[in-house]
Design a protein around this motif. Structure first.
Motif, PDB file in Angstrom:
ATOM      1  N   LYS A   1       1.013  -1.121  -0.086  1.00 22.39           N
ATOM      2  CA  LYS A   1      -0.051   0.017  -0.134  1.00 22.39           C
ATOM      3  C   LYS A   1       0.973   1.345  -0.032  1.00 22.39           C
ATOM      4  O   LYS A   1       1.845   1.330   0.934  1.00 22.39           O
ATOM      5  CB  LYS A   1      -0.811   0.126   1.281  1.00 22.39           C
TER       6      LYS A   1
ATOM      7  N   THR B   1      -0.544   4.307   0.573  1.00 21.53           N
ATOM      8  CA  THR B   1      -1.147   5.147   1.782  1.00 21.53           C
ATOM      9  C   THR B   1      -0.972   4.335   3.023  1.00 21.53           C
ATOM     10  O   THR B   1      -0.885   3.012   3.153  1.00 21.53           O
ATOM     11  CB  THR B   1      -2.663   5.422   1.688  1.00 21.53           C
ATOM     12  N   SER B   2      -0.726   5.003   4.145  1.00 21.22           N
ATOM     13  CA  SER B   2      -0.677   4.285   5.657  1.00 21.22           C
ATOM     14  C   SER B   2       0.620   3.575   5.575  1.00 21.22           C
ATOM     15  O   SER B   2       0.469   2.441   6.436  1.00 21.22           O
ATOM     16  CB  SER B   2      -1.818   3.698   5.859  1.00 21.22           C
TER      17      SER B   2
ATOM     18  N   SER C   1       0.721  -1.305   9.006  1.00 23.86           N
ATOM     19  CA  SER C   1      -0.216  -1.757   8.490  1.00 23.86           C
ATOM     20  C   SER C   1       0.014  -2.786   7.308  1.00 23.86           C
ATOM     21  O   SER C   1       0.764  -2.229   6.481  1.00 23.86           O
ATOM     22  CB  SER C   1      -1.110  -0.702   7.788  1.00 23.86           C
TER      23      SER C   1
ATOM     24  N   ASN D   1      -4.582  -5.110   4.962  1.00 28.77           N
ATOM     25  CA  ASN D   1      -5.766  -4.760   5.818  1.00 28.77           C
ATOM     26  C   ASN D   1      -5.926  -5.262   7.031  1.00 28.77           C
ATOM     27  O   ASN D   1      -7.148  -5.621   7.529  1.00 28.77           O
ATOM     28  CB  ASN D   1      -6.937  -5.083   4.949  1.00 28.77           C
TER      29      ASN D   1
ATOM     30  N   LYS E   1     -10.772  -4.883   6.265  1.00 31.63           N
ATOM     31  CA  LYS E   1     -10.551  -3.798   5.484  1.00 31.63           C
ATOM     32  C   LYS E   1      -9.905  -2.830   6.529  1.00 31.63           C
ATOM     33  O   LYS E   1     -10.477  -1.581   6.478  1.00 31.63           O
ATOM     34  CB  LYS E   1     -11.716  -3.530   4.653  1.00 31.63           C
TER      35      LYS E   1
ATOM     36  N   SER F   1      -8.160   0.448   7.232  1.00 22.95           N
ATOM     37  CA  SER F   1      -7.509   1.408   6.111  1.00 22.95           C
ATOM     38  C   SER F   1      -6.578   2.367   6.730  1.00 22.95           C
ATOM     39  O   SER F   1      -5.569   2.708   6.150  1.00 22.95           O
ATOM     40  CB  SER F   1      -8.732   2.146   5.589  1.00 22.95           C
ATOM     41  N   ASP F   2      -6.881   2.705   8.100  1.00 19.29           N
ATOM     42  CA  ASP F   2      -5.852   3.693   8.764  1.00 19.29           C
ATOM     43  C   ASP F   2      -5.805   3.416  10.125  1.00 19.29           C
ATOM     44  O   ASP F   2      -6.653   2.856  10.519  1.00 19.29           O
ATOM     45  CB  ASP F   2      -6.098   4.933   8.231  1.00 19.29           C
TER      46      ASP F   2
ATOM     47  N   VAL G   1     -11.987   1.773   9.907  1.00 21.50           N
ATOM     48  CA  VAL G   1     -12.444   0.694   8.609  1.00 21.50           C
ATOM     49  C   VAL G   1     -13.632   1.399   7.925  1.00 21.50           C
ATOM     50  O   VAL G   1     -14.575   1.833   8.510  1.00 21.50           O
ATOM     51  CB  VAL G   1     -13.165  -0.475   9.325  1.00 21.50           C
ATOM     52  N   PRO G   2     -13.236   1.884   6.496  1.00 24.39           N
ATOM     53  CA  PRO G   2     -14.309   2.320   5.684  1.00 24.39           C
ATOM     54  C   PRO G   2     -15.535   1.533   5.512  1.00 24.39           C
ATOM     55  O   PRO G   2     -15.592   0.179   5.424  1.00 24.39           O
ATOM     56  CB  PRO G   2     -13.408   2.657   4.376  1.00 24.39           C
TER      57      PRO G   2
ATOM     58  N   SER H   1     -19.017   3.664   8.070  1.00 28.49           N
ATOM     59  CA  SER H   1     -17.702   3.416   8.535  1.00 28.49           C
ATOM     60  C   SER H   1     -17.644   3.592   9.810  1.00 28.49           C
ATOM     61  O   SER H   1     -18.545   3.980  10.604  1.00 28.49           O
ATOM     62  CB  SER H   1     -16.798   4.432   7.973  1.00 28.49           C
TER      63      SER H   1
ATOM     64  N   ARG I   1     -12.318   9.348   3.908  1.00 27.80           N
ATOM     65  CA  ARG I   1     -11.122   9.239   4.356  1.00 27.80           C
ATOM     66  C   ARG I   1     -11.009   9.843   5.748  1.00 27.80           C
ATOM     67  O   ARG I   1     -12.284  10.889   6.095  1.00 27.80           O
ATOM     68  CB  ARG I   1      -9.996  10.065   3.683  1.00 27.80           C
TER      69      ARG I   1
END
Length: 492
Positions: free
Chosen positions: A39, A41-42, A57, A60, A81, A83-84, A100-101, A108, A135
């Motif tokens: 990934k 991102t993050s 991370s 997921n 999932k 995400s961040d 988690v989105p 979310s 986000r």
């Protein structure tokens, strides 16, 4: 600072299995571990303050490492999932906020966990679910007792905002959650925790933006009104707050005493791209750095009372990349009483001068007239209940209350300046005896209603209001209506 520094050595096109994340020991300069990070991102690992725990991370889920041993995974947080995440500051036990989105109509959510208790239905310290989130950004307070979550969408489906939609949520480790109610529409520019961890400041709304301080119950404590601002900076001791407008704004800074909620100074630092407090809580540095701005690079050191103490301009053709204060351990500088008199300086101050509306040359010899403002300015106000002796009112309720008070005062002034009107038989509020004939009573009632309307038109005309032609014609029929009323009364 962690002993290992993550570096994204390769691009996101790295093949599966190729190590593109390298961890190095700063003291020895040795490569500790080379990992594959999929990934973009993050991707950056996060260490606890004592460097005993590292979180990363991966696919997921979150991998936890202990004592910088990256050859074995000490713990995992399995969640669909992820995400961040955001690891809490301070000492042990460490806490982590996980985002988690939402998908397929599900909301979310953000959950808080305390390491190493990561599994089971009761492991989460707090849970907050919400819609409208593409986000999030998560911000812990210094004591790691609560986190603020700014949820953002890329597009506002209502078309009201170019910036999308944003909401602010509060989660505490004791399980309390809330939505922070922001009374003005528009983007959230800044969310800043006080170093005391007992309050936070939010800068929000379309320009001129509002700034408000909230307590841990998410109730507003103090409203700074509106102004050209998009950033907030607490002093390291938390006793002073600077509200500033940088970027596309003119660099105006508002310095506030947070004990008395009183403004100390209002200096201006145009073209500033960097702001930071000195650890002593007395001085500030603003700087214009590359690559954000490649011209007029330099830095200025200020006293919070608005005095410019030192100024350095970089030579033409050179660039300034970064400005940092020398770090000191927490508690090195105790809080001092706030001063309101400007500190002595050879460079003086740069207080923002009051601006006046532009007037064409042909009108400058005429006396100035009040001009309509593009935006309604809101003054600062203390929002704590009981301070002003009144209950808290919303913006609309306060506005309506002011209108009612102004209308009441105008009526009282009008009644004092005008002589009492001649008595009219129909204004008697005492009930009159019935004639016994329903048809006659109905006619008397209609006549009284028309005469009452004529009296109201007279009052409006006396207050200076222009009446329409049909209203003037109605007033001319007053005597005729009075005669009809007398005939009906005599006929009784």
């Amino acid at each position: 600072m962690a002993p290992a520094v993550p570096l994204l050595a390769e691009s996101q096109d790295s093949t599966q299995g190729e190590a593109n994340l390298q961890l190095w020991d700063l003291q020895s300069g040795q490569l500790i571990k080379a990992l594959y990070q999929k990934k973009v991102t993050s991707w950056c690992p996060s260490w606890s303050e004592d460097e005993k725990i590292c979180v990363r991370s991966v696919n997921n889920e979150l991998h936890f490492y202990e004592n910088n041993d990256f050859n074995s995974i000490a713990n995992k947080l399995h969640m669909q999932k992820v995400s961040d995440f955001a690891l809490s500051p301070g000492g042990q036990p460490s806490k982590v906020a996980v985002y988690v989105p939402g998908s397929k109509g599900a909301p979310s959510f953000v959950r808080l966990y305390q390491y190493p208790v990561l599994g089971g239905p009761t492991a989460a310290l707090a849970n907050k679910s919400f819609f409208k989130a593409d986000r999030v950004s998560m911000l812990w307070n210094k004591k790691a007792s609560a986190v603020l979550v700014t949820a953002s969408t890329e597009v506002d489906k209502t078309g009201a905002s170019y910036y999308g939609e944003q909401t602010l949520h509060y989660l505490a480790v004791n399980g309390e959650t809330a939505v922070v109610q922001l009374p003005k529409n528009g983007p959230i520019y800044e969310v800043a925790w006080s170093p005391t961890s007992t309050e936070f400041c939010v800068v929000f709304g379309f320009m001129p933006a509002k700034a408000t301080v909230f307590n841990l119950k998410c109730d507003p404590v103090f409203d700074f009104g509106t102004g050209p601002r998009n950033a907030a900076y607490y002093s390291p001791q938390g006793h002073i707050l600077v509200l500033a407008g940088f970027g596309n704004l003119r660099g105006q800074m508002e310095v506030w005493d947070m004990k008395k909620y009183k403004q100390v100074s209002k200096p201006q630092a145009p073209d500033a791209t960097h702001f930071s407090w000195c650890p002593d809580g007395e001085h500030i540095v603003t700087a214009t750095c590359s690559p954000r701005l490649r011209v007029s690079n330099g830095y200025k050191i200020w006293h919070y009372t608005g005095s410019l103490l030192h100024k350095v301009d970089v030579a033409t053709g050179s660039e300034l990349w970064e400005v940092l204060w020398q770090p000191f351990p927490d508690g090195s500088f105790p809080e001092r009483a706030v001063k309101y008199q400007a500190a002595p300086s050879e460079l003086g101050t740069t207080q923002a001068l009051p601006t006046q509306a532009y007037r064409p040359p042909a009108l400058r010899h005429l006396p100035a007239t009040p001009s309509s403002k593009l935006h309604e300015e809101e003054p600062p106000q203390n929002m704590r209940p009981g301070v002003s002796g009144e209950k808290n009112l919303s913006k609309s309720a306060l506005k309506n209350q002011k209108k009612r008070e102004a209308k009441k005062a105008a009526k009282q002034q009008e009644s004092k300046s005008e002589p009492p009107p001649d008595p009219v038989p129909v204004t008697n509020s005492q009930p009159e005896p019935s004639s016994g004939d329903p048809e006659t009573d109905k006619k008397i009632k209609n006549l009284k209603k028309k005469l009452k309307a004529i009296e109201e038109l007279k009052e409006q005309q006396a207050s200076g209001r222009l009446l329409q032609k049909n209203q003037l014609e109605k007033m001319q029929k007053e005597q005729q209506l009075l005669d009809e009323l007398d005939e009906l009364n005599i006929g009784e």
